[in-house]
Design a protein around this motif. Sequence first.
Motif, mmCIF file in Angstrom:
data_model
loop_
_atom_site.group_PDB
_atom_site.id
_atom_site.type_symbol
_atom_site.label_atom_id
_atom_site.label_comp_id
_atom_site.label_asym_id
_atom_site.label_seq_id
_atom_site.Cartn_x
_atom_site.Cartn_y
_atom_site.Cartn_z
ATOM 1 N N GLU A 239 83.061 117.927 29.557
ATOM 2 C CA GLU A 239 81.999 117.652 28.607
ATOM 3 C C GLU A 239 81.838 116.150 28.393
ATOM 4 O OE1 GLU A 239 83.004 119.849 25.156
ATOM 5 O OE2 GLU A 239 82.281 121.771 25.928
ATOM 6 N N HIS A 240 82.964 115.435 28.346
ATOM 7 C CA HIS A 240 82.899 113.983 28.172
ATOM 8 C C HIS A 240 82.209 113.334 29.372
ATOM 9 C CE1 HIS A 240 84.028 109.931 27.027
ATOM 10 N NE2 HIS A 240 84.549 109.762 28.236
ATOM 11 N N PHE A 241 82.444 113.852 30.577
ATOM 12 C CA PHE A 241 81.806 113.307 31.773
ATOM 13 C C PHE A 241 80.289 113.438 31.695
ATOM 14 C CE2 PHE A 241 79.909 114.545 35.861
ATOM 15 C CZ PHE A 241 80.003 113.331 36.529
ATOM 16 N N TRP A 242 79.808 114.631 31.358
ATOM 17 C CA TRP A 242 78.363 114.838 31.296
ATOM 18 C C TRP A 242 77.744 114.085 30.122
ATOM 19 C CZ3 TRP A 242 76.137 116.346 35.460
ATOM 20 C CH2 TRP A 242 76.798 117.211 36.341
ATOM 21 N N GLN A 243 78.473 114.003 29.001
ATOM 22 C CA GLN A 243 77.975 113.218 27.874
ATOM 23 C C GLN A 243 77.831 111.752 28.262
ATOM 24 O OE1 GLN A 243 80.561 113.957 24.547
ATOM 25 N NE2 GLN A 243 79.126 115.368 23.611
ATOM 26 N N SER A 244 78.836 111.225 28.937
ATOM 27 C CA SER A 244 78.789 109.830 29.374
ATOM 28 C C SER A 244 77.650 109.608 30.360
ATOM 29 C CB SER A 244 80.130 109.453 30.013
ATOM 30 O OG SER A 244 80.094 108.155 30.548
ATOM 31 N N SER B 245 92.306 108.892 49.185
ATOM 32 C CA SER B 245 92.893 108.362 47.954
ATOM 33 C C SER B 245 93.366 109.477 47.027
ATOM 34 C CB SER B 245 91.875 107.473 47.240
ATOM 35 O OG SER B 245 92.361 107.042 45.989
ATOM 36 N N ILE B 246 92.554 110.526 46.900
ATOM 37 C CA ILE B 246 92.866 111.580 45.926
ATOM 38 C C ILE B 246 94.040 112.438 46.378
ATOM 39 C CG2 ILE B 246 91.924 113.633 44.774
ATOM 40 C CD1 ILE B 246 89.166 112.303 44.996
ATOM 41 N N LYS B 247 94.184 112.672 47.683
ATOM 42 C CA LYS B 247 95.228 113.592 48.147
ATOM 43 C C LYS B 247 96.641 113.057 47.910
ATOM 44 C CE LYS B 247 95.858 112.275 52.997
ATOM 45 N NZ LYS B 247 95.813 112.770 54.388
ATOM 46 N N GLU B 248 96.763 111.767 47.593
ATOM 47 C CA GLU B 248 98.075 111.199 47.279
ATOM 48 C C GLU B 248 98.374 111.217 45.786
ATOM 49 O OE1 GLU B 248 99.998 110.526 49.690
ATOM 50 O OE2 GLU B 248 98.494 110.701 51.280
ATOM 51 N N ILE C 121 90.105 118.241 44.914
ATOM 52 C CA ILE C 121 89.517 117.067 45.551
ATOM 53 C C ILE C 121 88.003 117.033 45.373
ATOM 54 C CG2 ILE C 121 89.125 115.919 47.772
ATOM 55 C CD1 ILE C 121 91.900 116.765 48.594
ATOM 56 N N PHE C 122 87.329 118.151 45.596
ATOM 57 C CA PHE C 122 85.866 118.178 45.490
ATOM 58 C C PHE C 122 85.357 117.768 44.103
ATOM 59 C CE2 PHE C 122 82.005 120.657 44.446
ATOM 60 C CZ PHE C 122 81.109 119.987 45.269
ATOM 61 N N PRO C 123 85.929 118.279 42.992
ATOM 62 C CA PRO C 123 85.417 117.847 41.677
ATOM 63 C C PRO C 123 85.507 116.345 41.458
ATOM 64 C CG PRO C 123 86.762 119.811 41.437
ATOM 65 C CD PRO C 123 86.943 119.342 42.843
ATOM 66 N N ASN C 124 86.495 115.685 42.047
ATOM 67 C CA ASN C 124 86.625 114.242 41.875
ATOM 68 C C ASN C 124 85.653 113.460 42.752
ATOM 69 O OD1 ASN C 124 89.185 113.572 40.099
ATOM 70 N ND2 ASN C 124 89.728 115.344 41.348
ATOM 71 N N CYS C 125 84.995 114.131 43.690
ATOM 72 C CA CYS C 125 83.981 113.478 44.520
ATOM 73 C C CYS C 125 82.576 113.648 43.951
ATOM 74 C CB CYS C 125 84.023 114.053 45.941
ATOM 75 S SG CYS C 125 85.571 113.767 46.831
ATOM 76 N N ILE C 126 82.411 114.514 42.934
ATOM 77 C CA ILE C 126 81.075 114.832 42.417
ATOM 78 C C ILE C 126 80.334 113.596 41.895
ATOM 79 C CG2 ILE C 126 79.869 116.044 40.552
ATOM 80 C CD1 ILE C 126 81.692 118.406 41.007
ATOM 81 N N PRO C 127 80.962 112.693 41.113
ATOM 82 C CA PRO C 127 80.204 111.516 40.640
ATOM 83 C C PRO C 127 79.578 110.707 41.765
ATOM 84 C CG PRO C 127 82.251 111.727 39.416
ATOM 85 C CD PRO C 127 82.317 112.729 40.512
ATOM 86 N N SER C 128 80.322 110.468 42.833
ATOM 87 C CA SER C 128 79.772 109.711 43.954
ATOM 88 C C SER C 128 78.675 110.488 44.662
ATOM 89 C CB SER C 128 80.887 109.371 44.957
ATOM 90 O OG SER C 128 81.861 108.551 44.353
#
Length: 320
Positions: A42-47, A206-209, A231-238
Amino acid sequence: MSIEATEAKNESDLATSESSKSSKIPNNGKSPRDAEDLVTEEHFWQSLFKGIYRDKKALVGLVMVFLFILIALLAPWIVPHDPYAVDMEKVLIAPNSTYVIGTDFLGRDILSRIIYGARISLVIGLVPTLISLAIGTFLGMVSGYFGGKIDYLIMRLADVCMAFPSLLLAMVVMYTLGASLFNIFIALSIVNWGSTSRIVRAQTLSIKEKEFVEAARSIGVGKFKILWRHIFPNCIPSLIVLFTLSVPEAIMSEASLSFLGVGAQPPTPSWGLMISRGKEFLFSSPWVAITPGVAIFLVVIAFNFIGDGLRDALDPYTKH
């Protein structure tokens, strides 16, 4: 105190402790960890929305894109004239009260054709971009996570696609498959996945480590589940930023292919095709070629405004 009484007291204390822990879990049945993840999401989408709202250019771009989508959806009901109707008695009429933007060399209303052309440009901008993002994201995650020969093979394929100018490669595909809107989807999907795969691969490496991926791997979580859940959720912003910046590129590519005669074919009201057919009358009847060019400019600049706003909102180095 007897042994039986001591055991009864311990069981009572344990039950009380368990009930107190369960009372701290939210009513929706989620654990504190799930609640923390929900708050983070929620904080991500609010931001994200706050960043767009504060950026006036991004807000203007969002409104413009919404208007173009609304116009494309309501095209059959808002067009003043039939965009395909040919009337040789009304050839190249200058803008007036009846024909707001004038008519073309076949007597067709230019405004009606631009409104219908919004459908083609937006669909070709959105669909191939989504397909290329899906292909590039999957191959990029697989390449970065597994490494080795798989990484080498996928990255060399991406290098081949990126070695050629995207428009030239799309023209080769269109000449091979034939000129049609469906083949444009295929061509633009093929030529644009390479850059996405490289970006996603770099993030995956980077994320897999990270510790949470190591923890998931240590308890036996499957590799593809780690890719999908961690891994996929952390790539969503980009990917969101990449999507908004790739849509105008796809629209420009479609307009360029149609202008060169290997994209949409007559009588399809494609903006690029309208510019191509109207360039012959650029000095005698400039509205035939200039108005679809202005429409392309507005759509492209609107998506670029949104992309710049999202990039600034999601970039931790530019946040105040």
